[in-house]
Design a protein around this motif. Structure first.
Motif, short mmCIF file in Angstrom:
data_model
loop_
_atom_site.label_atom_id
_atom_site.label_comp_id
_atom_site.label_asym_id
_atom_site.label_seq_id
_atom_site.Cartn_x
_atom_site.Cartn_y
_atom_site.Cartn_z
N SER A 1 32.40 58.24 3.62
CA SER A 1 32.75 58.42 2.21
C SER A 1 31.50 58.46 1.33
CB SER A 1 33.66 57.28 1.75
OG SER A 1 33.01 56.01 1.93
N ALA A 2 30.46 57.70 1.74
CA ALA A 2 29.23 57.70 0.95
C ALA A 2 28.54 59.06 0.99
CB ALA A 2 28.27 56.62 1.46
N PHE A 3 28.74 59.80 2.08
CA PHE A 3 28.13 61.13 2.19
C PHE A 3 28.62 62.04 1.06
CE2 PHE A 3 28.36 65.53 3.52
CZ PHE A 3 27.10 65.76 4.03
N GLY A 4 29.94 62.07 0.90
CA GLY A 4 30.51 62.90 -0.16
C GLY A 4 30.04 62.47 -1.54
N PHE A 5 29.91 61.16 -1.74
CA PHE A 5 29.48 60.65 -3.04
C PHE A 5 28.06 61.11 -3.36
CE2 PHE A 5 27.07 57.37 -5.31
CZ PHE A 5 27.74 57.39 -6.53
N TYR A 6 27.15 60.92 -2.39
CA TYR A 6 25.76 61.31 -2.63
C TYR A 6 25.63 62.82 -2.80
CZ TYR A 6 23.61 56.76 -1.85
OH TYR A 6 23.21 55.46 -1.98
N TRP A 7 26.36 63.57 -1.99
CA TRP A 7 26.26 65.03 -2.06
C TRP A 7 26.75 65.55 -3.40
CZ3 TRP A 7 23.63 68.51 0.32
CH2 TRP A 7 23.97 69.86 0.22
N MET A 8 27.90 65.06 -3.85
CA MET A 8 28.43 65.49 -5.14
C MET A 8 27.55 65.01 -6.30
SD MET A 8 30.89 67.40 -4.41
CE MET A 8 31.48 67.65 -6.08
N MET A 9 26.95 63.83 -6.15
CA MET A 9 26.06 63.33 -7.19
C MET A 9 24.84 64.24 -7.34
SD MET A 9 24.29 59.57 -7.63
CE MET A 9 23.22 59.81 -6.19
N MET A 10 24.26 64.64 -6.22
CA MET A 10 23.09 65.52 -6.28
C MET A 10 23.44 66.86 -6.91
SD MET A 10 21.36 64.74 -2.57
CE MET A 10 20.15 66.03 -2.72
N LEU A 11 24.59 67.43 -6.51
CA LEU A 11 25.00 68.70 -7.09
C LEU A 11 25.31 68.55 -8.58
CD1 LEU A 11 27.31 70.18 -4.31
CD2 LEU A 11 24.97 70.83 -4.87
N GLY A 12 25.96 67.44 -8.94
CA GLY A 12 26.31 67.22 -10.34
C GLY A 12 25.08 67.06 -11.22
N ILE A 13 24.08 66.31 -10.73
CA ILE A 13 22.85 66.12 -11.50
C ILE A 13 22.11 67.44 -11.64
CG2 ILE A 13 20.57 65.02 -11.46
CD1 ILE A 13 21.89 62.59 -10.20
N THR A 14 22.06 68.22 -10.56
CA THR A 14 21.42 69.54 -10.63
C THR A 14 22.09 70.43 -11.66
OG1 THR A 14 20.75 69.40 -8.30
CG2 THR A 14 20.81 71.59 -9.31
N LEU A 15 23.41 70.46 -11.64
CA LEU A 15 24.15 71.28 -12.60
C LEU A 15 23.90 70.81 -14.03
CD1 LEU A 15 26.19 73.50 -13.19
CD2 LEU A 15 28.02 71.83 -12.85
N LEU A 16 23.82 69.49 -14.22
CA LEU A 16 23.57 68.95 -15.55
C LEU A 16 22.23 69.44 -16.10
CD1 LEU A 16 24.26 66.98 -17.88
CD2 LEU A 16 23.10 65.19 -16.57
N PHE A 17 21.18 69.36 -15.27
CA PHE A 17 19.86 69.82 -15.72
C PHE A 17 19.83 71.33 -15.91
CE2 PHE A 17 18.28 65.68 -14.14
CZ PHE A 17 17.58 65.30 -15.28
N VAL A 18 20.53 72.07 -15.04
CA VAL A 18 20.60 73.52 -15.19
C VAL A 18 21.18 73.89 -16.55
CG1 VAL A 18 21.89 75.54 -14.41
CG2 VAL A 18 20.66 74.14 -12.75
N LEU A 19 22.29 73.26 -16.90
CA LEU A 19 22.92 73.55 -18.19
C LEU A 19 22.06 73.08 -19.35
CD1 LEU A 19 26.60 72.58 -17.31
CD2 LEU A 19 25.72 74.87 -17.69
N LEU A 20 21.46 71.89 -19.21
CA LEU A 20 20.66 71.33 -20.30
C LEU A 20 19.47 72.21 -20.63
CD1 LEU A 20 20.07 69.03 -22.26
CD2 LEU A 20 18.89 67.83 -20.40
N PHE A 21 18.71 72.60 -19.60
CA PHE A 21 17.53 73.43 -19.86
C PHE A 21 17.92 74.81 -20.37
CE2 PHE A 21 15.27 70.45 -16.95
CZ PHE A 21 14.27 70.09 -17.83
N ALA A 22 19.03 75.37 -19.88
CA ALA A 22 19.47 76.67 -20.36
C ALA A 22 19.82 76.59 -21.85
CB ALA A 22 20.67 77.16 -19.56
N VAL A 23 20.55 75.53 -22.24
CA VAL A 23 20.94 75.38 -23.64
C VAL A 23 19.70 75.21 -24.52
CG1 VAL A 23 22.07 73.82 -25.28
CG2 VAL A 23 23.25 74.50 -23.18
N LEU A 24 18.74 74.38 -24.07
CA LEU A 24 17.55 74.13 -24.87
C LEU A 24 16.69 75.40 -25.01
CD1 LEU A 24 16.49 70.59 -23.57
CD2 LEU A 24 17.43 71.16 -25.81
N LEU A 25 16.52 76.12 -23.91
CA LEU A 25 15.72 77.35 -23.96
C LEU A 25 16.38 78.39 -24.86
CD1 LEU A 25 14.64 77.66 -20.22
CD2 LEU A 25 13.16 77.14 -22.15
#
Length: 367
Positions: free
Chosen positions: A167-191
């Motif tokens: 179960s921890a595998f899914g948690f870590y994997w989704m957390m990494m993808l979620g954080i990546t998506l957050l930064f992708v959206l944040l930098f796109a909005v700021l730029l």
């Protein structure tokens, strides 16, 4: 990510001077294509194409670093980036073609991506946050991104010790993808926000600024004068209207190129002799208008300094002909008197011209 990359590219087409936007768009496109390819690929085929997707991820990471570095005006250190990418690709080749090991490959890829994205970090962090809320948001977002990038290899190492069913595998994997998506959206909005803001500023400048002299035009002068003149506590205010003497003769005898140089020289002298709170505008042709925060005597002293500075321009006109300017100076007590004060100063300027030019005519102080 592909859509955001296309949007950033569109932003660059709107503001070509933002050279960092194509790099950011390239980064989003490459990483988006790699993610899409791996998502659609059967799991048993991943190792066969690991080098191809690895190149796309690494090039995308460096493109992002290049874009951020371009935004801050620092280097993305391409030679060091190429060395890092070569080591990572060599390791990925071994663990995909010789001895397939997805977790070791994932660890090395994340370590390489982290190092590439951190290449401009030391120079950016030394600069500190710039003024403006968008600039501060970009800076602190990059600081958080650098921290996240630094710990991602550790997360990949933790994932490598787990089984896919944990179960921890899914948690870590989704957390990494979620954080990546957050930064992708944040930098796109700021730029994009920076791009839109700069586009609006450019349009405002085109609307308000005389392109030849970089002074305010008539419309912008009135808009800037209104808040100053409404506050009667900030006075006294004085209007100074100036007109270059024999300007038509300059254009007729030596051409419009000389005329343009004369206009730019006069504009430079006007801005050098006033304070930051004063307004300087070109109303058209060879006529300039200044709103000065001073009394009549102070305005006359400024006009005298402008005339003296222009008279020292020995090489501006052929045959060492001296450049002169005439002025009319009138007081103004409030916004409701703007039109009348302009007319008064203009009438005084006409008197100065009729009296022989190269003169300053000042309104008589009220008794």
């Amino acid at each position: 990510m592909l859509l955001l990359g296309g949007t950033l590219l569109g932003g660059w087409l709107m503001q070509r001077r933002h050279h960092y936007l194509p790099w950011a768009a390239t980064s989003y496109a490459l990483v988006g294509l790699a993610l899409g390819w791996q998502t659609l690929m059967p799991p048993e085929e991943l190792h066969r194409w690991a080098l191809v997707t690895g190149v796309m991820y690494l090039l995308g990471a460096w493109s992002f670093a290049r874009g951020i570095a371009g935004y801050y005006g620092v280097s993305a250190r391409p030679l060091l980036g190429a060395a890092i990418a070569s080591v990572v690709l060599g390791t990925m080749y071994y663990y995909s073609q010789v001895e397939p090991d997805v977790w070791t490959r994932l660890y090395w890829l994340n370590a390489g991506l982290g190092l590439l994205q951190l290449l401009p970090a030391p120079a950016i962090l030394r600069r500190g946050p710039a003024a403006g809320w968008l600039e501060r948001s970009m800076y602190w977002s990059y600081v958080l991104f650098a921290i996240n990038t630094s710990i991602r290899p550790l997360l990949s190492l933790a994932l490598g010790r787990m089984k896919e069913g944990d179960s921890a595998f899914g948690f870590y994997w989704m957390m990494m993808l979620g954080i990546t998506l957050l930064f992708v959206l944040l930098f796109a909005v700021l730029l994009l926000a920076v791009t839109v803001r700069d586009a609006m500023s450019a349009l405002r400048a085109e609307r308000n600024v005389d392109p030849l002299t970089n002074l305010l035009n008539r419309r912008a002068f009135r808009e800037a004068a209104e808040p100053r003149l409404r506050d009667r506590r900030r006075g006294p205010w004085t209007l100074l209207v100036g007109d270059i003497d024999h300007f038509k003769d300059i254009n007729d005898r030596w051409g419009h190129a000389y005329g343009d140089r004369v206009l730019q020289t006069v504009a430079g002298a006007l801005t050098q002799q006033v304070r930051s709170d004063d307004l300087v505008a070109r109303f058209g042709g060879e006529e300039f208008v200044l709103l000065l925060r001073t009394d009549l005597a102070g305005a006359e002293a400024i006009a005298q300094r402008i005339r003296a500075q222009l008279s020292e321009e020995k090489n501006l006109l052929p045959s060492s002909q001296r450049l002169t300017i005439s002025f009319g100076i009138a007081p103004i007590a409030g916004l409701d008197q703007l039109a009348a004060a302009l007319a008064h100063a203009d009438a005084l300027l006409y008197e100065a011209k009729q009296s022989g030019r190269d003169r300053i005519h000042v309104a008589r102080p009220a008794i």
